[in-house]
Scaffold this active site. Structure first.
Site, PDB file in Angstrom:
ATOM      1  N   SER A 181      64.748  57.936  19.271  1.00 44.29           N
ATOM      2  CA  SER A 181      65.947  57.442  18.593  1.00 44.29           C
ATOM      3  C   SER A 181      65.795  57.248  17.097  1.00 44.29           C
ATOM      4  O   SER A 181      66.796  57.025  16.407  1.00 44.29           O
ATOM      5  CB  SER A 181      66.399  56.124  19.238  1.00 44.29           C
ATOM      6  OG  SER A 181      66.997  56.369  20.488  1.00 44.29           O
TER       7      SER A 181
ATOM      8  N   VAL B 238      61.999  54.984  21.711  1.00 45.46           N
ATOM      9  CA  VAL B 238      61.249  54.650  22.931  1.00 45.46           C
ATOM     10  C   VAL B 238      59.943  55.432  23.048  1.00 45.46           C
ATOM     11  O   VAL B 238      59.157  55.189  23.959  1.00 45.46           O
ATOM     12  CB  VAL B 238      62.104  54.838  24.205  1.00 45.46           C
ATOM     13  CG1 VAL B 238      63.272  53.875  24.205  1.00 45.46           C
ATOM     14  CG2 VAL B 238      62.552  56.278  24.366  1.00 45.46           C
TER      15      VAL B 238
ATOM     16  N   TYR C 180      68.690  47.856  18.693  1.00 47.88           N
ATOM     17  CA  TYR C 180      69.571  47.578  19.834  1.00 47.88           C
ATOM     18  C   TYR C 180      69.766  46.070  20.000  1.00 47.88           C
ATOM     19  O   TYR C 180      70.011  45.376  19.017  1.00 47.88           O
ATOM     20  CB  TYR C 180      69.034  48.240  21.113  1.00 47.88           C
ATOM     21  CG  TYR C 180      68.655  49.683  20.902  1.00 47.88           C
ATOM     22  CD1 TYR C 180      69.616  50.622  20.527  1.00 47.88           C
ATOM     23  CD2 TYR C 180      67.335  50.115  21.035  1.00 47.88           C
ATOM     24  CE1 TYR C 180      69.275  51.947  20.312  1.00 47.88           C
ATOM     25  CE2 TYR C 180      66.990  51.441  20.813  1.00 47.88           C
ATOM     26  CZ  TYR C 180      67.960  52.350  20.453  1.00 47.88           C
ATOM     27  OH  TYR C 180      67.629  53.650  20.240  1.00 47.88           O
TER      28      TYR C 180
ATOM     29  N   LYS D 124      67.965  59.422  15.040  1.00 49.75           N
ATOM     30  CA  LYS D 124      69.372  59.101  14.819  1.00 49.75           C
ATOM     31  C   LYS D 124      69.658  58.785  13.344  1.00 49.75           C
ATOM     32  O   LYS D 124      70.782  58.984  12.876  1.00 49.75           O
ATOM     33  CB  LYS D 124      69.785  57.926  15.703  1.00 49.75           C
ATOM     34  CG  LYS D 124      69.720  58.244  17.193  1.00 49.75           C
ATOM     35  CD  LYS D 124      69.916  56.995  18.043  1.00 49.75           C
ATOM     36  CE  LYS D 124      69.786  57.312  19.535  1.00 49.75           C
ATOM     37  NZ  LYS D 124      69.875  56.104  20.384  1.00 49.75           N
TER      38      LYS D 124
ATOM     39  N   TYR E 261      71.718  66.675  21.143  1.00 53.51           N
ATOM     40  CA  TYR E 261      71.188  65.303  21.139  1.00 53.51           C
ATOM     41  C   TYR E 261      69.767  65.242  21.705  1.00 53.51           C
ATOM     42  O   TYR E 261      68.867  64.635  21.106  1.00 53.51           O
ATOM     43  CB  TYR E 261      72.127  64.399  21.930  1.00 53.51           C
ATOM     44  CG  TYR E 261      71.599  63.000  22.123  1.00 53.51           C
ATOM     45  CD1 TYR E 261      71.478  62.131  21.042  1.00 53.51           C
ATOM     46  CD2 TYR E 261      71.226  62.543  23.383  1.00 53.51           C
ATOM     47  CE1 TYR E 261      70.992  60.849  21.214  1.00 53.51           C
ATOM     48  CE2 TYR E 261      70.740  61.268  23.558  1.00 53.51           C
ATOM     49  CZ  TYR E 261      70.621  60.417  22.477  1.00 53.51           C
ATOM     50  OH  TYR E 261      70.131  59.148  22.650  1.00 53.51           O
TER      51      TYR E 261
END
Length: 320
Positions: free
Chosen positions: A74, A271, A253, A77, A201
């Site tokens: 992530s 992760v 998050y 992103k 993605y």
């Protein structure tokens, strides 16, 4: 505890600090647990730890496994959002919000109440919308290639690759992400067939980079949107500031508040155990340790960054 914190104007021996942190992390007994729902990530040695701190002038301070590539997941992103803003500008915010979610990174709960608009671009749903924007009128292969070229250019390193085994594992196991994509498509917020958007993605998340490469790629966020290595303006000063703000409020998050409390720098986790952090005007920082805490963020990576800011005094919340 504020061990060894340096005052304003004091000299900091960053190489010694980074080496001390790596030694402490090597001896840490509680290392968290690697992500087990993507098989290649579950197989990574939990004893690995790397750290890279790159100053504005390009000086690198490395320790541990700083040159070993890992799946950035992530963290990608951040780069995808930067690219997508270059494509469509602030129109992007019509399809993705800028608020912390307070929910797990792969939650579907808020999408129904909020008509398929994800809370922010760093939860999975938001990043899938960003991937849909990057897809545009291209074939998935072209959109994936654009992202790879962008990250290579930022880092000044053409050896960065996409880990095909990780991408294939994500395609095979990413059922919840498929649900998110299809659900948002039902609201009209995914414009392409879900499998095409998800292909972009998943390959983006499978970028493999070392701490050194990741810290190099993140330099534009410490330098008001300019790449210090080339002088090229990657994004505007305002846009860089807003990306940093989103990293601070949404980058971990439902653990973002705790990260801001403990570390006090904009940061984005993945992760795979990596974290990219930014000390504006001072340094781009990458840490990696594959063991995760209960919220899916690197256990030792977070601790290492906490130790770094204790020793340097770096913070987004005070002058220094």
């Amino acid at each position: 505890m504020d061990r060894g914190r340096k005052g304003v104007g004091a000299e900091i021996d960053l190489s010694a600090i980074v080496a001390d942190i790596a030694a402490e992390m090597a001896a840490a007994p509680d290392r968290g647990r690697p992500a087990d729902y993507i098989p290649p990530l579950a197989a990574v040695d939990p004893n690995r730890f790397g750290i890279a701190v790159i100053e504005m002038d390009g000086t690198c301070h490395l320790a541990g496994d700083a040159d070993e590539a890992f799946s950035i997941q992530s963290i990608s992103k951040v780069f995808a959002l930067t690219l997508a803003l270059g494509h469509v500008g602030d129109q992007l915010w019509r399809r993705v919000g800028v608020e912390p979610s307070g929910s797990a990174f792969n939650s579907i709960v808020q999408l129904e109440a909020e008509h398929g608009i994800p809370r922010n671009p760093f939860i999975n749903a938001g990043a899938i919308v960003v991937a849909d924007i990057l897809l545009g009128r291209h074939e998935p292969r072209e959109a994936i290639g654009e992202t790879l070229r962008f990250v290579r250019a930022l880092a000044g390193d053409d050896t960065i690759v996409i880990d095909r085994a990780v991408a294939e594992a994500e395609l095979a196991t990413g059922h919840r992400n498929a649900a998110l994509a299809n659900y948002m498509r039902s609201f009209g917020n995914i414009h392409h067939p879900a499998e095409r958007t998800l292909g972009v993605y998943f390959h983006q998340c499978a970028l493999a980079m070392s701490c050194r490469q990741l810290a190099l790629a993140g330099r534009y966020l410490m330098a008001a949107g300019a790449n210090p290595g080339t002088g090229r303006q990657v994004v505007s000063r305002l846009r860089a500031r807003r990306i940093n703000a989103l990293m601070m409020t949404c980058g971990h998050y439902d653990g973002s508040g705790e990260f801001a409390f403990r570390v006090g720098l904009p940061g984005k986790s993945g992760v795979g155990g990596g974290i990219l952090a930014v000390a504006p005007g001072r340094a781009s920082i990458a840490v990696w340790s594959p063991g995760l805490n209960a919220r899916g963020n690197s256990q030792l990576g977070t601790l290492a960054l906490e130790r770094l800011v204790q020793r340097t005094g770096w913070s987004a919340f005070e002058a220094g």
